[in-house]
Design a protein around this motif. Structure first.
Motif, short mmCIF file in Angstrom:
data_model
loop_
_atom_site.label_atom_id
_atom_site.label_comp_id
_atom_site.label_asym_id
_atom_site.label_seq_id
_atom_site.Cartn_x
_atom_site.Cartn_y
_atom_site.Cartn_z
N LEU A 194 37.11 -3.28 -20.50
CA LEU A 194 38.68 -3.28 -20.33
C LEU A 194 38.97 -4.54 -21.60
CD1 LEU A 194 41.45 -2.72 -18.98
CD2 LEU A 194 40.79 -4.49 -17.53
N THR A 195 39.82 -4.19 -22.32
CA THR A 195 40.40 -5.11 -23.30
C THR A 195 41.72 -5.59 -23.12
OG1 THR A 195 38.74 -4.42 -24.96
CG2 THR A 195 40.53 -5.66 -25.75
N ILE A 196 42.07 -7.00 -22.75
CA ILE A 196 43.37 -7.29 -22.78
C ILE A 196 43.50 -8.46 -23.48
CG2 ILE A 196 43.53 -6.58 -20.21
CD1 ILE A 196 43.05 -9.57 -19.50
N ASP A 200 47.62 -12.56 -21.71
CA ASP A 200 47.82 -11.82 -20.48
C ASP A 200 47.55 -12.57 -19.16
OD1 ASP A 200 47.62 -9.65 -18.35
OD2 ASP A 200 47.73 -8.31 -19.85
N PRO A 201 48.36 -12.51 -18.33
CA PRO A 201 48.28 -13.29 -17.00
C PRO A 201 46.74 -12.70 -16.39
CG PRO A 201 50.48 -12.52 -16.96
CD PRO A 201 49.72 -11.89 -18.27
N LEU A 202 46.17 -11.55 -16.82
CA LEU A 202 44.94 -11.36 -16.08
C LEU A 202 43.68 -11.78 -16.72
CD1 LEU A 202 45.82 -7.41 -15.39
CD2 LEU A 202 46.05 -9.36 -13.83
N ASN A 203 44.20 -12.37 -17.79
CA ASN A 203 42.79 -13.31 -18.44
C ASN A 203 42.49 -14.25 -17.56
OD1 ASN A 203 41.25 -14.64 -20.00
ND2 ASN A 203 42.78 -15.50 -21.44
N LEU A 204 41.63 -14.08 -16.58
CA LEU A 204 41.07 -14.84 -15.59
C LEU A 204 39.68 -15.46 -15.94
CD1 LEU A 204 42.37 -13.21 -12.50
CD2 LEU A 204 43.48 -14.98 -13.70
#
Length: 229
Positions: A194-196, A200-204
């Motif tokens: 999965l690439t974001i 992105d807020p989902l970059n955790l």
């Protein structure tokens, strides 16, 4: 900007009985409270606080909670709707405070704002806990969010518990997110990637996902391997 008149607050409550003034001052100081909390906080009798609440609710100075008629009809209670001269003294059927919290309109607006933030975070992450919000900005303090999540849990709209291992503190989740975690618990890795965007807020990465934290810079991306189906 609306001009502020120094005596405005005093004139607003000057027509209230002493007990109603005490209840209003307590709510302004401590925020939303349950009826027993107001009884303890003011040191007044339940019947006195109940009558004071009726004054405040009738004048739209307090909202929330639930006021119900008692089983026995015809019981009347006298309260002040005017000044100290006794003008405006009326008789009102005595009611009982029955659950729910009471607050000033300003506090109610704040509660709604905090709950909106709670829903935004739940829809974004599914499961929310304090460590997850390390990169979030412009949010209420965690303590306020925690109270908002607890209200949602009390209304059975979200679930509270321990859903993700390795993190301290309370966790809150959407029911559908809990079911998704359970369904994927024993499924083998799929190898899907999965690439974001890094912003992105989902970059955790570096927050709850192992690895060095990747700055939220425009144009950069983050690719992760899916650990389950």
């Amino acid at each position: 900007m609306r001009p502020h008149h120094p005596g405005a607050e005093d004139s607003t409550s000057s027509f209230l009985s002493p007990v109603a003034q005490a209840v209003l001052a307590l709510l302004q100081q401590r925020g939303a409270l349950f009826f027993p909390d107001m009884v303890r906080g003011t040191g007044k009798l339940k019947a006195e606080v109940e009558t004071g609440l009726w004054e405040l609710v009738a004048r739209a100075l307090v909202n929330g909670g639930r006021l119900r008629e008692p089983a026995r009809a015809g019981h009347a209670e006298t309260y002040w709707s005017g000044g100290g001269s006794g003008i405006g003294k009326v008789r009102r059927p005595r009611h009982a405070a029955d659950g729910g919290r009471y607050c000033t309109p300003k506090a109610a607006d704040r509660d709604r704002s905090v709950e909106s933030c709670c829903w935004m975070l739940l829809r974004r992450y599914g499961v929310v806990f304090r460590d997850l919000l390390a990169r979030e900005t412009n949010l209420p303090r965690w303590r306020e969010l925690q109270i908002g999540f607890r209200r949602l849990e009390d209304r059975a709209e979200v679930r509270g518990g321990r859903f993700v291992d390795g993190f301290l503190g309370e966790q809150f989740a959407l029911p559908v997110a809990v079911e998704s975690l359970r369904a994927n618990r024993n499924m083998p890795p799929t190898g899907e990637r999965l690439t974001i965007a890094a912003a992105d807020p989902l970059n955790l990465v570096g927050i709850i996902v192992p690895g060095e934290r990747i700055p939220a810079i425009s144009g950069r991306s983050v690719t992760s391997a899916m650990e389950c189906g």
